[in-house]
Design a protein around this motif. Sequence first.
Motif, PDB file in Angstrom:
ATOM      1  N   ARG A   1      47.135  69.159  21.689  1.00 48.70           N
ATOM      2  CA  ARG A   1      46.706  67.798  21.996  1.00 48.70           C
ATOM      3  C   ARG A   1      47.750  66.808  21.474  1.00 48.70           C
ATOM      4  NH1 ARG A   1      41.940  65.588  22.815  1.00 48.70           N
ATOM      5  NH2 ARG A   1      40.846  67.503  22.248  1.00 48.70           N
ATOM      6  N   LYS A   2      48.122  65.846  22.301  1.00 47.21           N
ATOM      7  CA  LYS A   2      49.076  64.823  21.897  1.00 47.21           C
ATOM      8  C   LYS A   2      48.356  63.705  21.168  1.00 47.21           C
ATOM      9  CE  LYS A   2      52.883  62.023  23.709  1.00 47.21           C
ATOM     10  NZ  LYS A   2      53.610  61.614  24.939  1.00 47.21           N
ATOM     11  N   LYS A   3      48.852  63.341  19.993  1.00 48.33           N
ATOM     12  CA  LYS A   3      48.229  62.294  19.181  1.00 48.33           C
ATOM     13  C   LYS A   3      48.894  60.945  19.452  1.00 48.33           C
ATOM     14  CE  LYS A   3      47.510  63.616  14.898  1.00 48.33           C
ATOM     15  NZ  LYS A   3      47.811  64.203  13.561  1.00 48.33           N
ATOM     16  N   GLU A   4      48.304  59.891  18.943  1.00 49.57           N
ATOM     17  CA  GLU A   4      48.820  58.548  19.189  1.00 49.57           C
ATOM     18  C   GLU A   4      50.212  58.334  18.610  1.00 49.57           C
ATOM     19  OE1 GLU A   4      46.033  55.671  17.844  1.00 49.57           O
ATOM     20  OE2 GLU A   4      44.515  56.147  19.369  1.00 49.57           O
ATOM     21  N   ASP A   5      50.538  59.075  17.544  1.00 50.85           N
ATOM     22  CA  ASP A   5      51.866  58.929  16.940  1.00 50.85           C
ATOM     23  C   ASP A   5      52.887  59.872  17.577  1.00 50.85           C
ATOM     24  OD1 ASP A   5      51.031  61.366  16.012  1.00 50.85           O
ATOM     25  OD2 ASP A   5      51.193  60.876  13.879  1.00 50.85           O
ATOM     26  N   ASN A   6      52.518  60.465  18.739  1.00 51.40           N
ATOM     27  CA  ASN A   6      53.379  61.360  19.509  1.00 51.40           C
ATOM     28  C   ASN A   6      53.614  62.717  18.844  1.00 51.40           C
ATOM     29  OD1 ASN A   6      53.772  59.725  21.802  1.00 51.40           O
ATOM     30  ND2 ASN A   6      55.391  58.567  20.774  1.00 51.40           N
ATOM     31  N   THR A   7      52.876  63.009  17.790  1.00 49.82           N
ATOM     32  CA  THR A   7      52.872  64.371  17.263  1.00 49.82           C
ATOM     33  C   THR A   7      51.760  65.140  17.993  1.00 49.82           C
ATOM     34  OG1 THR A   7      51.336  63.819  15.472  1.00 49.82           O
ATOM     35  CG2 THR A   7      53.706  63.596  15.015  1.00 49.82           C
ATOM     36  N   HIS A   8      51.599  66.398  17.653  1.00 45.55           N
ATOM     37  CA  HIS A   8      50.622  67.226  18.343  1.00 45.55           C
ATOM     38  C   HIS A   8      49.721  67.938  17.344  1.00 45.55           C
ATOM     39  CE1 HIS A   8      53.846  66.673  21.324  1.00 45.55           C
ATOM     40  NE2 HIS A   8      52.890  66.798  22.232  1.00 45.55           N
ATOM     41  N   GLN A   9      48.562  68.368  17.821  1.00 45.83           N
ATOM     42  CA  GLN A   9      47.655  69.134  16.982  1.00 45.83           C
ATOM     43  C   GLN A   9      47.076  70.291  17.789  1.00 45.83           C
ATOM     44  OE1 GLN A   9      44.741  66.115  15.934  1.00 45.83           O
ATOM     45  NE2 GLN A   9      43.336  66.799  17.534  1.00 45.83           N
ATOM     46  N   GLY A  10      46.696  71.346  17.089  1.00 46.53           N
ATOM     47  CA  GLY A  10      46.131  72.515  17.745  1.00 46.53           C
ATOM     48  C   GLY A  10      44.784  72.202  18.383  1.00 46.53           C
ATOM     49  N   THR A  11      44.335  73.086  19.235  1.00 52.75           N
ATOM     50  CA  THR A  11      43.085  72.872  19.956  1.00 52.75           C
ATOM     51  C   THR A  11      42.159  74.074  19.774  1.00 52.75           C
ATOM     52  OG1 THR A  11      44.084  73.771  21.975  1.00 52.75           O
ATOM     53  CG2 THR A  11      44.118  71.377  21.685  1.00 52.75           C
ATOM     54  N   THR A  12      40.863  73.795  19.870  1.00 56.06           N
ATOM     55  CA  THR A  12      39.842  74.839  19.789  1.00 56.06           C
ATOM     56  C   THR A  12      38.905  74.715  20.985  1.00 56.06           C
ATOM     57  OG1 THR A  12      39.895  74.942  17.358  1.00 56.06           O
ATOM     58  CG2 THR A  12      37.925  75.781  18.456  1.00 56.06           C
ATOM     59  N   TRP A  13      38.925  75.712  21.835  1.00 54.68           N
ATOM     60  CA  TRP A  13      38.043  75.745  22.992  1.00 54.68           C
ATOM     61  C   TRP A  13      36.782  76.538  22.653  1.00 54.68           C
ATOM     62  CZ3 TRP A  13      41.458  76.799  27.957  1.00 54.68           C
ATOM     63  CH2 TRP A  13      42.384  75.755  28.099  1.00 54.68           C
ATOM     64  N   GLN A  14      35.687  76.184  23.316  1.00 56.97           N
ATOM     65  CA  GLN A  14      34.414  76.854  23.068  1.00 56.97           C
ATOM     66  C   GLN A  14      33.885  77.510  24.342  1.00 56.97           C
ATOM     67  OE1 GLN A  14      31.461  74.395  21.000  1.00 56.97           O
ATOM     68  NE2 GLN A  14      33.086  72.935  20.470  1.00 56.97           N
ATOM     69  N   ILE A  15      33.332  78.703  24.168  1.00 63.79           N
ATOM     70  CA  ILE A  15      32.583  79.374  25.233  1.00 63.79           C
ATOM     71  C   ILE A  15      31.155  79.535  24.740  1.00 63.79           C
ATOM     72  CG2 ILE A  15      32.367  81.412  26.695  1.00 63.79           C
ATOM     73  CD1 ILE A  15      35.342  81.935  26.234  1.00 63.79           C
ATOM     74  N   LYS A  16      30.217  78.901  25.423  1.00 65.80           N
ATOM     75  CA  LYS A  16      28.802  78.958  25.031  1.00 65.80           C
ATOM     76  C   LYS A  16      28.053  79.873  26.002  1.00 65.80           C
ATOM     77  CE  LYS A  16      28.505  74.439  22.763  1.00 65.80           C
ATOM     78  NZ  LYS A  16      28.104  75.000  21.447  1.00 65.80           N
ATOM     79  N   PHE A  17      27.178  80.703  25.448  1.00 62.55           N
ATOM     80  CA  PHE A  17      26.429  81.631  26.293  1.00 62.55           C
ATOM     81  C   PHE A  17      25.121  82.003  25.614  1.00 62.55           C
ATOM     82  CE2 PHE A  17      29.147  83.961  23.458  1.00 62.55           C
ATOM     83  CZ  PHE A  17      28.422  85.075  23.050  1.00 62.55           C
ATOM     84  N   GLU A  18      24.180  82.455  26.429  1.00 62.78           N
ATOM     85  CA  GLU A  18      22.853  82.812  25.943  1.00 62.78           C
ATOM     86  C   GLU A  18      22.695  84.333  25.874  1.00 62.78           C
ATOM     87  OE1 GLU A  18      20.367  80.630  25.098  1.00 62.78           O
ATOM     88  OE2 GLU A  18      21.640  78.879  25.520  1.00 62.78           O
ATOM     89  N   ILE A  19      22.063  84.802  24.819  1.00 60.68           N
ATOM     90  CA  ILE A  19      21.628  86.192  24.727  1.00 60.68           C
ATOM     91  C   ILE A  19      20.165  86.174  24.298  1.00 60.68           C
ATOM     92  CG2 ILE A  19      21.893  88.417  23.557  1.00 60.68           C
ATOM     93  CD1 ILE A  19      24.795  87.940  23.250  1.00 60.68           C
ATOM     94  N   SER A  20      19.328  86.889  25.030  1.00 59.11           N
ATOM     95  CA  SER A  20      17.901  86.843  24.727  1.00 59.11           C
ATOM     96  C   SER A  20      17.492  87.855  23.668  1.00 59.11           C
ATOM     97  CB  SER A  20      17.080  87.068  26.002  1.00 59.11           C
ATOM     98  OG  SER A  20      17.362  88.340  26.549  1.00 59.11           O
ATOM     99  N   SER A  21      18.221  88.954  23.556  1.00 57.14           N
ATOM    100  CA  SER A  21      17.861  89.951  22.533  1.00 57.14           C
ATOM    101  C   SER A  21      19.119  90.687  22.092  1.00 57.14           C
ATOM    102  CB  SER A  21      16.823  90.937  23.066  1.00 57.14           C
ATOM    103  OG  SER A  21      17.293  91.573  24.230  1.00 57.14           O
ATOM    104  N   VAL A  22      19.664  90.274  20.956  1.00 56.58           N
ATOM    105  CA  VAL A  22      20.874  90.895  20.419  1.00 56.58           C
ATOM    106  C   VAL A  22      20.547  92.291  19.898  1.00 56.58           C
ATOM    107  CG1 VAL A  22      22.655  90.739  18.638  1.00 56.58           C
ATOM    108  CG2 VAL A  22      21.861  88.670  19.813  1.00 56.58           C
ATOM    109  N   VAL A  23      21.403  93.243  20.214  1.00 59.35           N
ATOM    110  CA  VAL A  23      21.231  94.605  19.712  1.00 59.35           C
ATOM    111  C   VAL A  23      21.903  94.678  18.339  1.00 59.35           C
ATOM    112  CG1 VAL A  23      21.579  97.060  20.150  1.00 59.35           C
ATOM    113  CG2 VAL A  23      21.268  95.461  22.072  1.00 59.35           C
TER     114      VAL A  23
END
Length: 226
Positions: free
Chosen positions: A97-119
């Motif tokens: 991600r580009k910041k206002e001072d023209n430096t950059h920062q790492g990114t974290t993406w999310q994957i959301k999902f449902e599980i009804s019964s975890v084994v």
Amino acid sequence: MKITSGSCIELGELVYEPPRDGPTLWEIGIPDRSAAEFYVPDPNPQHINKLFINHPDRFRQYGLWDRYTELYPDADLVYTIGVSDYTKDWFFAQAPRKKEDNTHQGTTWQIKFEISSVVQGSTYKLRVAIASATLAELQIRINDPNARRPLFTSGLIGRDNSIARHGIHGLYWLYDVNIPGSLLIDGTNTIYFTQPRCTSPFQGIMYDYIRLEGPPCAETLVNLGK
């Protein structure tokens, strides 16, 4: 098999069986070693290359890495299985991600999902195929973005420079990540993909295909996503 100089060996028909431990719970993308199926944004009007207007190789336009910051100015990408569409909601490259001072920062993406019964006591398998990486690192955390140690890290990988050269694939990487059932919960779960390297705007990852498999023969109910 022993191969010697001048020999001719008839192997017959060979069928590749991709690795699999259990049933598919969900998947993102197409396993073709390319990120072309994901969302490629329109270029900045100041940088349009007319050769690639209405062209299938949309990724050839200049400056697309900066569009990520414009599309996600305050928070990173969140992809919800069963709701999101990878052709519209999964950016083609996880770039800094580009910041206002023209430096950059790492990114974290999310994957959301449902599980009804975890084994519980079992192991789920997350398969992450990467189409290209450039001096990047993939860290994976489950349900806790602030966990001090990620469940998985690739370490520093890749020198493809696909983002900078307007490519869509490079050297292929495939990672198989074991997720203990104890890390998952009944209900909504979140997998965090962090790419922390950010000294250059071109340090990033292009994903090819992501799949979560349940335990072998497990009757686990989830929402199947596109």
